[in-house]
Design a protein around this motif. Structure first.
Motif, PDB file in Angstrom:
ATOM      1  N   GLU A   1     -11.993 -16.988  14.816  1.00 27.27           N
ATOM      2  CA  GLU A   1     -11.898 -16.528  16.410  1.00 27.27           C
ATOM      3  C   GLU A   1     -10.673 -15.592  15.676  1.00 27.27           C
ATOM      4  OE1 GLU A   1     -10.067 -18.055  19.729  1.00 27.27           O
ATOM      5  OE2 GLU A   1     -11.000 -19.620  19.134  1.00 27.27           O
ATOM      6  N   ARG A   2      -9.517 -15.501  15.274  1.00 26.15           N
ATOM      7  CA  ARG A   2      -8.787 -15.322  14.979  1.00 26.15           C
ATOM      8  C   ARG A   2      -7.803 -14.985  13.396  1.00 26.15           C
ATOM      9  NH1 ARG A   2      -5.455 -15.759  19.566  1.00 26.15           N
ATOM     10  NH2 ARG A   2      -6.550 -15.086  20.735  1.00 26.15           N
ATOM     11  N   LEU A   3      -7.171 -13.820  13.293  1.00 29.59           N
ATOM     12  CA  LEU A   3      -6.684 -13.508  11.881  1.00 29.59           C
ATOM     13  C   LEU A   3      -5.173 -12.725  12.163  1.00 29.59           C
ATOM     14  CD1 LEU A   3      -6.268 -14.464   8.382  1.00 29.59           C
ATOM     15  CD2 LEU A   3      -7.871 -12.036   7.784  1.00 29.59           C
ATOM     16  N   ALA A   4      -4.337 -12.729  12.262  1.00 35.64           N
ATOM     17  CA  ALA A   4      -2.993 -11.956  11.765  1.00 35.64           C
ATOM     18  C   ALA A   4      -2.201 -12.463  10.530  1.00 35.64           C
ATOM     19  CB  ALA A   4      -2.487 -12.678  12.753  1.00 35.64           C
ATOM     20  N   ILE A   5      -2.380 -11.111   9.734  1.00 29.59           N
ATOM     21  CA  ILE A   5      -1.601 -10.853   8.663  1.00 29.59           C
ATOM     22  C   ILE A   5      -0.485  -9.983   8.838  1.00 29.59           C
ATOM     23  CG2 ILE A   5      -1.403  -9.892   5.721  1.00 29.59           C
ATOM     24  CD1 ILE A   5      -4.975 -10.482   6.538  1.00 29.59           C
ATOM     25  N   GLU A   6       0.541 -10.619   8.043  1.00 36.68           N
ATOM     26  CA  GLU A   6       2.283  -9.521   8.194  1.00 36.68           C
ATOM     27  C   GLU A   6       2.056  -9.602   6.756  1.00 36.68           C
ATOM     28  OE1 GLU A   6       6.067 -11.614   9.281  1.00 36.68           O
ATOM     29  OE2 GLU A   6       5.126 -13.235   8.531  1.00 36.68           O
ATOM     30  N   VAL A   7       2.582  -8.122   6.736  1.00 37.47           N
ATOM     31  CA  VAL A   7       3.064  -7.424   5.373  1.00 37.47           C
ATOM     32  C   VAL A   7       4.535  -7.245   5.147  1.00 37.47           C
ATOM     33  CG1 VAL A   7       4.099  -5.301   4.076  1.00 37.47           C
ATOM     34  CG2 VAL A   7       1.436  -5.578   5.187  1.00 37.47           C
ATOM     35  N   PHE A   8       4.680  -8.214   4.274  1.00 38.04           N
ATOM     36  CA  PHE A   8       6.395  -8.961   4.242  1.00 38.04           C
ATOM     37  C   PHE A   8       6.783  -7.840   3.259  1.00 38.04           C
ATOM     38  CE2 PHE A   8       4.612 -11.943   2.041  1.00 38.04           C
ATOM     39  CZ  PHE A   8       5.229 -12.090   0.801  1.00 38.04           C
ATOM     40  N   GLU A   9       7.001  -7.354   1.570  1.00 37.23           N
ATOM     41  CA  GLU A   9       7.351  -6.270   1.767  1.00 37.23           C
ATOM     42  C   GLU A   9       6.216  -5.764   0.601  1.00 37.23           C
ATOM     43  OE1 GLU A   9       7.248  -7.057  -2.304  1.00 37.23           O
ATOM     44  OE2 GLU A   9       8.618  -5.363  -2.373  1.00 37.23           O
ATOM     45  N   THR A  10       6.584  -4.278   0.429  1.00 35.19           N
ATOM     46  CA  THR A  10       5.945  -3.669  -0.392  1.00 35.19           C
ATOM     47  C   THR A  10       6.623  -2.432  -1.134  1.00 35.19           C
ATOM     48  OG1 THR A  10       3.892  -1.982  -0.472  1.00 35.19           O
ATOM     49  CG2 THR A  10       5.579  -1.978   1.745  1.00 35.19           C
ATOM     50  N   SER A  11       5.524  -1.962  -1.966  1.00 34.08           N
ATOM     51  CA  SER A  11       6.835  -0.667  -2.907  1.00 34.08           C
ATOM     52  C   SER A  11       6.622   0.388  -2.287  1.00 34.08           C
ATOM     53  CB  SER A  11       6.188  -0.350  -4.363  1.00 34.08           C
ATOM     54  OG  SER A  11       4.409  -0.545  -4.349  1.00 34.08           O
ATOM     55  N   MET A  12       5.913   0.916  -0.696  1.00 32.37           N
ATOM     56  CA  MET A  12       4.933   1.654  -0.094  1.00 32.37           C
ATOM     57  C   MET A  12       6.204   2.020   0.665  1.00 32.37           C
ATOM     58  SD  MET A  12       0.956   1.957   0.342  1.00 32.37           S
ATOM     59  CE  MET A  12       0.516   0.407   1.012  1.00 32.37           C
ATOM     60  N   PRO A  13       6.171   2.981   0.985  1.00 34.61           N
ATOM     61  CA  PRO A  13       7.913   3.701   1.847  1.00 34.61           C
ATOM     62  C   PRO A  13       7.830   2.878   4.045  1.00 34.61           C
ATOM     63  CG  PRO A  13       6.294   5.398   1.763  1.00 34.61           C
ATOM     64  CD  PRO A  13       5.508   5.101   1.026  1.00 34.61           C
ATOM     65  N   ILE A  14       7.347   1.709   3.091  1.00 36.17           N
ATOM     66  CA  ILE A  14       7.703   0.875   5.286  1.00 36.17           C
ATOM     67  C   ILE A  14       7.638  -0.111   5.630  1.00 36.17           C
ATOM     68  CG2 ILE A  14       5.462   1.856   5.637  1.00 36.17           C
ATOM     69  CD1 ILE A  14       4.007  -0.538   4.688  1.00 36.17           C
ATOM     70  N   LYS A  15       8.940  -0.652   6.296  1.00 34.10           N
ATOM     71  CA  LYS A  15       9.450  -2.020   6.188  1.00 34.10           C
ATOM     72  C   LYS A  15       8.768  -3.532   6.576  1.00 34.10           C
ATOM     73  CE  LYS A  15      13.999   0.606   7.499  1.00 34.10           C
ATOM     74  NZ  LYS A  15      15.184   0.648   8.629  1.00 34.10           N
ATOM     75  N   THR A  16       7.957  -2.870   7.639  1.00 30.96           N
ATOM     76  CA  THR A  16       7.063  -4.063   8.084  1.00 30.96           C
ATOM     77  C   THR A  16       5.757  -3.394   7.921  1.00 30.96           C
ATOM     78  OG1 THR A  16       8.228  -4.194   9.800  1.00 30.96           O
ATOM     79  CG2 THR A  16       9.098  -5.528   7.995  1.00 30.96           C
ATOM     80  N   ALA A  17       4.944  -4.243   8.497  1.00 33.89           N
ATOM     81  CA  ALA A  17       3.984  -3.984   8.807  1.00 33.89           C
ATOM     82  C   ALA A  17       3.147  -5.614   9.594  1.00 33.89           C
ATOM     83  CB  ALA A  17       2.863  -3.223   8.516  1.00 33.89           C
TER      84      ALA A  17
ATOM     85  N   GLN B   1      -2.166  -5.788  -5.647  1.00 33.74           N
ATOM     86  CA  GLN B   1      -2.290  -4.952  -6.330  1.00 33.74           C
ATOM     87  C   GLN B   1      -2.693  -3.679  -6.433  1.00 33.74           C
ATOM     88  OE1 GLN B   1       0.762  -4.760  -8.621  1.00 33.74           O
ATOM     89  NE2 GLN B   1       1.070  -6.306  -7.511  1.00 33.74           N
ATOM     90  N   LEU B   2      -2.420  -2.890  -5.807  1.00 35.23           N
ATOM     91  CA  LEU B   2      -3.089  -1.662  -5.722  1.00 35.23           C
ATOM     92  C   LEU B   2      -3.492  -0.796  -7.336  1.00 35.23           C
ATOM     93  CD1 LEU B   2      -1.387  -0.124  -2.416  1.00 35.23           C
ATOM     94  CD2 LEU B   2      -3.819  -2.433  -2.907  1.00 35.23           C
ATOM     95  N   TYR B   3      -4.713  -0.235  -7.189  1.00 36.78           N
ATOM     96  CA  TYR B   3      -5.095   0.812  -7.579  1.00 36.78           C
ATOM     97  C   TYR B   3      -4.211   1.593  -8.183  1.00 36.78           C
ATOM     98  CZ  TYR B   3     -10.073  -1.686  -8.669  1.00 36.78           C
ATOM     99  OH  TYR B   3     -10.840  -2.057  -8.653  1.00 36.78           O
ATOM    100  N   ASP B   4      -3.607   2.103  -7.437  1.00 32.94           N
ATOM    101  CA  ASP B   4      -2.418   3.394  -7.821  1.00 32.94           C
ATOM    102  C   ASP B   4      -2.002   3.129  -7.793  1.00 32.94           C
ATOM    103  OD1 ASP B   4      -1.259   1.925  -5.474  1.00 32.94           O
ATOM    104  OD2 ASP B   4      -1.774   3.892  -3.697  1.00 32.94           O
ATOM    105  N   GLY B   5      -0.779   1.558  -8.018  1.00 37.99           N
ATOM    106  CA  GLY B   5       0.432   1.241  -8.799  1.00 37.99           C
ATOM    107  C   GLY B   5       0.950   0.592  -7.891  1.00 37.99           C
ATOM    108  N   ASN B   6       0.572   1.212  -6.440  1.00 36.19           N
ATOM    109  CA  ASN B   6       1.591   0.322  -5.121  1.00 36.19           C
ATOM    110  C   ASN B   6       0.934  -1.068  -5.215  1.00 36.19           C
ATOM    111  OD1 ASN B   6       3.883   2.334  -4.239  1.00 36.19           O
ATOM    112  ND2 ASN B   6       2.048   3.287  -3.590  1.00 36.19           N
ATOM    113  N   HIS B   7       2.068  -1.982  -4.494  1.00 36.09           N
ATOM    114  CA  HIS B   7       1.272  -3.475  -4.317  1.00 36.09           C
ATOM    115  C   HIS B   7       2.011  -4.166  -2.672  1.00 36.09           C
ATOM    116  CE1 HIS B   7       5.620  -4.257  -4.796  1.00 36.09           C
ATOM    117  NE2 HIS B   7       5.526  -5.171  -3.968  1.00 36.09           N
ATOM    118  N   ILE B   8       1.587  -4.421  -2.124  1.00 39.77           N
ATOM    119  CA  ILE B   8       1.506  -4.953  -1.072  1.00 39.77           C
ATOM    120  C   ILE B   8       1.591  -7.004  -0.726  1.00 39.77           C
ATOM    121  CG2 ILE B   8       0.582  -5.019   2.080  1.00 39.77           C
ATOM    122  CD1 ILE B   8      -0.847  -2.918   0.546  1.00 39.77           C
TER     123      ILE B   8
END
Length: 89
Positions: free
Chosen positions: A73-89, A55-62
Motif C-alpha cells: 500500500e504505502r512506503l515512506a523513506i526519509e533521507v537523514f544523512e548525505t554527502s550531497m548539499p541537502i539537509k533532509t529529504a 553508495q552512489l557511483y559518483d562517490g556520494n552516499h545517502i
C-alpha cells in the motif's frame, strides 16, 4: 516541510513490486545510480526503522530510513544523512 509523492504505473503485479520494495537493502539492483545499499548494522532489514547506506557511483552516499511501511500500500523513506548539499529529504 515539503512532501513529494512519486507514482508510477508498471506492468507487474502489486506483490512483485512490493517484494522489491520490501527488500530495502536491495535498491542497488534496480536503481541505476546506486552501487551498493547495505542495511545499517543493528537495524531491521525491512519495515519501519530499516536503514540503508546507499553508495552512489559518483562517490556520494545517502543514508535512508523507512518511516512508514504498509505492505502493498504505502512506503515512506526519509533521507537523514548525505554527502550531497541537502539537509533532509
Amino acid at each position: 516541510m515539503s512532501v513529494i509523492t512519486v507514482t508510477r504505473d508498471v506492468a507487474h503485479s502489486r506483490s512483485d513490486v512490493w517484494a522489491l520494495l520490501a527488500d530495502f537493502g536491495g535498491v542497488h539492483r534496480f536503481s541505476a545510480g546506486v552501487e551498493t545499499s547495505p542495511i545499517n548494522a543493528g537495524k531491521p532489514e525491512t519495515g519501519v526503522g530499516a536503514e540503508r547506506n546507499c553508495q552512489l557511483y559518483d562517490g556520494n552516499h545517502i543514508q535512508e530510513r523507512v518511516s512508514e511501511f504498509l505492505p502493498e500500500e504505502r512506503l515512506a523513506i526519509e533521507v537523514f544523512e548525505t554527502s550531497m548539499p541537502i539537509k533532509t529529504a
